[in-house]
Scaffold this motif. Sequence first.
Motif, PDB file in Angstrom:
ATOM      1  N   GLU A   1      47.572  41.531  37.019  1.00 44.41           N
ATOM      2  CA  GLU A   1      47.167  41.470  38.417  1.00 44.41           C
ATOM      3  C   GLU A   1      47.496  40.074  38.965  1.00 44.41           C
ATOM      4  N   PRO A   2      48.772  39.777  39.150  1.00 44.22           N
ATOM      5  CA  PRO A   2      49.135  38.402  39.511  1.00 44.22           C
ATOM      6  C   PRO A   2      48.481  37.932  40.801  1.00 44.22           C
ATOM      7  N   SER A   3      48.159  38.853  41.704  1.00 45.67           N
ATOM      8  CA  SER A   3      47.609  38.430  42.993  1.00 45.67           C
ATOM      9  C   SER A   3      46.230  37.801  42.856  1.00 45.67           C
ATOM     10  N   LEU A   4      45.531  38.078  41.723  1.00 41.09           N
ATOM     11  CA  LEU A   4      44.194  37.532  41.526  1.00 41.09           C
ATOM     12  C   LEU A   4      44.204  36.059  41.145  1.00 41.09           C
ATOM     13  N   VAL A   5      45.349  35.595  40.634  1.00 38.35           N
ATOM     14  CA  VAL A   5      45.393  34.223  40.131  1.00 38.35           C
ATOM     15  C   VAL A   5      45.366  33.253  41.300  1.00 38.35           C
ATOM     16  N   ALA A   6      44.383  32.342  41.265  1.00 39.34           N
ATOM     17  CA  ALA A   6      44.197  31.422  42.384  1.00 39.34           C
ATOM     18  C   ALA A   6      45.400  30.495  42.532  1.00 39.34           C
ATOM     19  N   ASP A   7      45.832  29.956  41.425  1.00 38.43           N
ATOM     20  CA  ASP A   7      46.939  29.006  41.459  1.00 38.43           C
ATOM     21  C   ASP A   7      48.258  29.771  41.333  1.00 38.43           C
ATOM     22  N   GLN A   8      48.859  30.118  42.469  1.00 37.44           N
ATOM     23  CA  GLN A   8      50.054  30.975  42.441  1.00 37.44           C
ATOM     24  C   GLN A   8      51.247  30.286  41.805  1.00 37.44           C
ATOM     25  N   ALA A   9      51.181  28.951  41.665  1.00 35.41           N
ATOM     26  CA  ALA A   9      52.276  28.251  41.000  1.00 35.41           C
ATOM     27  C   ALA A   9      52.415  28.739  39.559  1.00 35.41           C
ATOM     28  N   LEU A  10      51.275  29.099  38.949  1.00 34.35           N
ATOM     29  CA  LEU A  10      51.303  29.619  37.582  1.00 34.35           C
ATOM     30  C   LEU A  10      52.124  30.899  37.497  1.00 34.35           C
ATOM     31  N   VAL A  11      51.967  31.725  38.547  1.00 39.98           N
ATOM     32  CA  VAL A  11      52.660  33.018  38.543  1.00 39.98           C
ATOM     33  C   VAL A  11      54.150  32.845  38.823  1.00 39.98           C
TER      34      VAL A  11
ATOM     35  N   ALA B   1      39.651  37.293  37.926  1.00 40.76           N
ATOM     36  CA  ALA B   1      40.500  36.208  38.430  1.00 40.76           C
ATOM     37  C   ALA B   1      40.641  35.117  37.374  1.00 40.76           C
ATOM     38  N   GLU B   2      39.494  34.779  36.746  1.00 37.68           N
ATOM     39  CA  GLU B   2      39.563  33.710  35.761  1.00 37.68           C
ATOM     40  C   GLU B   2      40.345  34.137  34.516  1.00 37.68           C
ATOM     41  N   GLY B   3      40.074  35.377  34.052  1.00 35.84           N
ATOM     42  CA  GLY B   3      40.793  35.884  32.878  1.00 35.84           C
ATOM     43  C   GLY B   3      42.292  35.905  33.114  1.00 35.84           C
ATOM     44  N   GLN B   4      42.697  36.381  34.272  1.00 40.99           N
ATOM     45  CA  GLN B   4      44.124  36.460  34.594  1.00 40.99           C
ATOM     46  C   GLN B   4      44.739  35.065  34.686  1.00 40.99           C
ATOM     47  N   ALA B   5      43.944  34.113  35.230  1.00 41.88           N
ATOM     48  CA  ALA B   5      44.467  32.754  35.346  1.00 41.88           C
ATOM     49  C   ALA B   5      44.646  32.128  33.968  1.00 41.88           C
ATOM     50  N   ILE B   6      43.677  32.382  33.070  1.00 44.44           N
ATOM     51  CA  ILE B   6      43.809  31.840  31.713  1.00 44.44           C
ATOM     52  C   ILE B   6      45.029  32.440  31.024  1.00 44.44           C
ATOM     53  N   ALA B   7      45.238  33.743  31.227  1.00 44.61           N
ATOM     54  CA  ALA B   7      46.424  34.386  30.646  1.00 44.61           C
ATOM     55  C   ALA B   7      47.691  33.707  31.165  1.00 44.61           C
ATOM     56  N   ALA B   8      47.745  33.513  32.501  1.00 43.39           N
ATOM     57  CA  ALA B   8      48.945  32.909  33.096  1.00 43.39           C
ATOM     58  C   ALA B   8      49.148  31.495  32.572  1.00 43.39           C
TER      59      ALA B   8
END
Lengths: 346, 295, 298
Positions: A296-306, A281-288
């Motif tokens: 795996e966009p669904s893992l990102v906590a802050d969906q605004a990033l996606v 989740a954290e890795g994907q969020a940092i990428a976003a």
Amino acid sequence: MKRTANFIARTLAVGGLVASLAVVGAVTVRADDQKLLNVSYDPTRELYQEFNEAFAKYWKDKTGNTVIIEQSHGGSGKQAQSVIDGLSADVVTLALEGDINAIVNKSGLIDENWRSEFPHNSTPYTSTIVFLLRKGNPKGINDWGDLIKDGVEVITPNPKTSGGARWNYLAAWAWADKQYGGDQAKIEEYIKSLYVHVPVLDTAARGSTVTFAQKEIGDVLLAWENEAYLVLEEFGTDNFEIVTPPSSIRAEPPVAIVDKNAEAHGTTELAKAYLEYLYSAEGQAIAAKNHYRPSEPSLVADQALVSAFPEIDLVSIDDPIFGGWKEVQPKHFGDGGIFDKLYAPN
Amino acid sequence: MRPSVIPGFGLSLGYTLTWLSLIVLIPIIGLFLKAAQVPLDEIVKIATAARTWHALEVSFGSSLIAALVNVVFGVLIAWVLVRYKFPGKRLLDAIVDLPFALPTAVAGIALSALYAKKGWVGSLFTPGGPLNEWIAAQTWLPFGLSSFQFDWKIAYTPSGIVIALIFIGLPFVVRTVQPVLEEFEAELEEAAATLGANRLQTITQVILPRLTPAILTGFALAFARAVGEYGSVIFIAGNIPGVSEIAPLLIVIKLEEFDQAGAAVIAGIMLLIAFAMLLVINLIQAWARRRFGDV
Amino acid sequence: MFEREGAVYDSRRPIAPHQHLRPTTERAWVKVLLISIALIYMLAIVVLPLIQVFFEAFRKGFDTYFASFEDRGAQTAIQLTLTVAAIAVPLNLVFGVAASWAVAKFEFWGKSFLITLIDLPFSVSPVVSGMVYVLLFGAQSALGPWLKANDIEIIFAVPGIVLATVFVTFPFIARELIPLMQAQGNTDEEAAISLGASGWQTFWRVTLPNIKWGLLYGVLLCNARAMGEFGAVSVVSGHIRGQTTTMPLEIEILYNEYNFTGAFAVASLLAMLALLTLVFKSLLEWRYGDELAGTRRH
């Protein structure tokens, strides 16, 4: 005589002092620290700077060990060649599947089934190619066809050396293929005239960005989406704007463990954990956050990033018009390939 | 070998040859072995490929122009330093060596900032720049000269390469011509003047011929150095194949394209040329020694 | 000397009084013109780039400037550059003394060929200088597997950077000493030997005092180049931040990270080193000019 002896003694003393200081300075890494070398391509500097910090913290919490992650950045092809020549990378995070395949074929350091080692063909994040323009889009560039209008200067790196540049080339090719209904001659004509509009052909993506943003050459930069957003952040939105063309390519920069090196360093577990953490989740969020599209966009906590990523019609390298890297690489970018043919200096 | 009472011949020559072999000869032989693995027809193909040819052309062409410019201005600077007195002369003399001491990468980023469209010098030659505006304001000029406008892009074009190569080559010309000029016998010039030569004739027919070997040596040194230059050029060149791609860059690109053999072939060509250049320099100096005594 | 001005007789063109001139100099306006051209040329080609470096480095103020050196990458780059120079310069120093001793004190067959070989690194492209070591020690080379089996790292590590630096600066000290020793001849040494001094005694007490300033001069130039080399080091470095990046490579990295102030800040250190080198060099030339043979030739 005595003076000379003094002179020599002094010279030697100063020399010795400098040398010993330097040696002391060089040995600063504690013995029980683990080290990991990530050899990556150009535009990922900021991504991995942030990710490495997060991973080091995660690893410390999990195992109690301190890990120091070393980074090397450069053109994707050059980085792969360095690994082949012995740059002792534990993991590679490059721009192209083809570059990792080159390491597999030329050195055998990486297992040939590396693509199935991690999810999504070992691609933790994807990106695409967009247009970065001068503020207000004075030349009216909105789609791939506009790039070859009279007086437009396009900045893109050399596809022979830069991974990003190959994605640029292929995205343009995909558009032309659709535009001209697959007419090979017309597609080649378009690509040829596209590169006639290029005034500076840097060897790596970052060089092109500097050329466009800092040196202020050209009207449009064909850029990785993340790179384009980074320019807005670094140079301000007053000077630049991003136009996302209606269609582009899904760029898939893959990652792999350099198995033989990691075994030799005893870092296989660490390397595996490091790359797996990219999928967390954290890795994907940092990428976003760094404007890479998470796999795996669904893992990102802050969906605004996606949802910040614009919708775009993306062609994949595995689609029939390209047929995968193994086919594209020799056909388009090999010695005497289509790019060489189209780019013969006049 | 002439017998000598001085000891240490075996030791010093042995050490010299060993070290020379380890650092220079063995690696260079390795390069040629690598290039020799390439089949001959392939070598010919790489060597005669349009891109290789163009890169060599750009390298040699810009080096030639830069060395020629340096010959003209280098001789002028040496002349000014030796013959005239003016404030700041010492400083000027010292600063001639700066290009030699300044790292090439530093020179590269500084020159590209300076000669870019927005740089201090580059902006002078850009349409709408201060120099052009000034020219346009001089409406009193005859023949419509005031409508003349500079439109000269320097950085990121072949002109930029030439500027970088001028920078690195300057000290070589000045420092080879200067000592010869310093030791120039005034009697020769006086004799020429007495015999009725005007100043220009004295310079072109008496002084310049005597300076020729030094000028040629300086030219060859500046040229040899420029052909291989990489650091300063890549920052300021546009790196367009066939236009502003230099041969050393092509080697780097070949390496990045997983084509070590191709890189080795081009590197081998450049090495042979470098060796030939040194031979020419030594021949010039030998010829000059025979003709004029020491230069 | 002819002191009478305008005493030259020219049958074709009588000399007007206002044209009276010393026959071996130029008119004042020609002098001013030539000096101006020289100054403008030096300004555009050499001085402005130097000013540009410091201008860009201090553009965002002193705080930003000094903050640039708190970065770990910059610090390790400075350390590495010092280390490499501290190893490469002494190596070339010993070589330079040995080579000039052999070349200047003795006559032997193939001497000019040897000098040409010593000169070769000067005219070889730095890129080629780096590449030869990759071909020799790289993982794909003949030596590669053996090096790997014995865990010896050369390429993409400090030894490779040192090697490339030694190669690039190879001729500097030797080329400075050879003409100097040749000019001084063998008489001093022959006298010492005939008075019973040993070879080493002669070297330390006779030759070295004679050449010390030339030696220092060569070391200065060699050092400036060793710290500033870019092309050759770039090929063998691997660009691992904090490990194998020297100052010139760090400049390139900072430049590519849009950190232009940081790039020019590191560049300003190297520029100061260049200026220091010039100051010492000028001092040496001014004070010991007679004892430096090759001063005017690199």
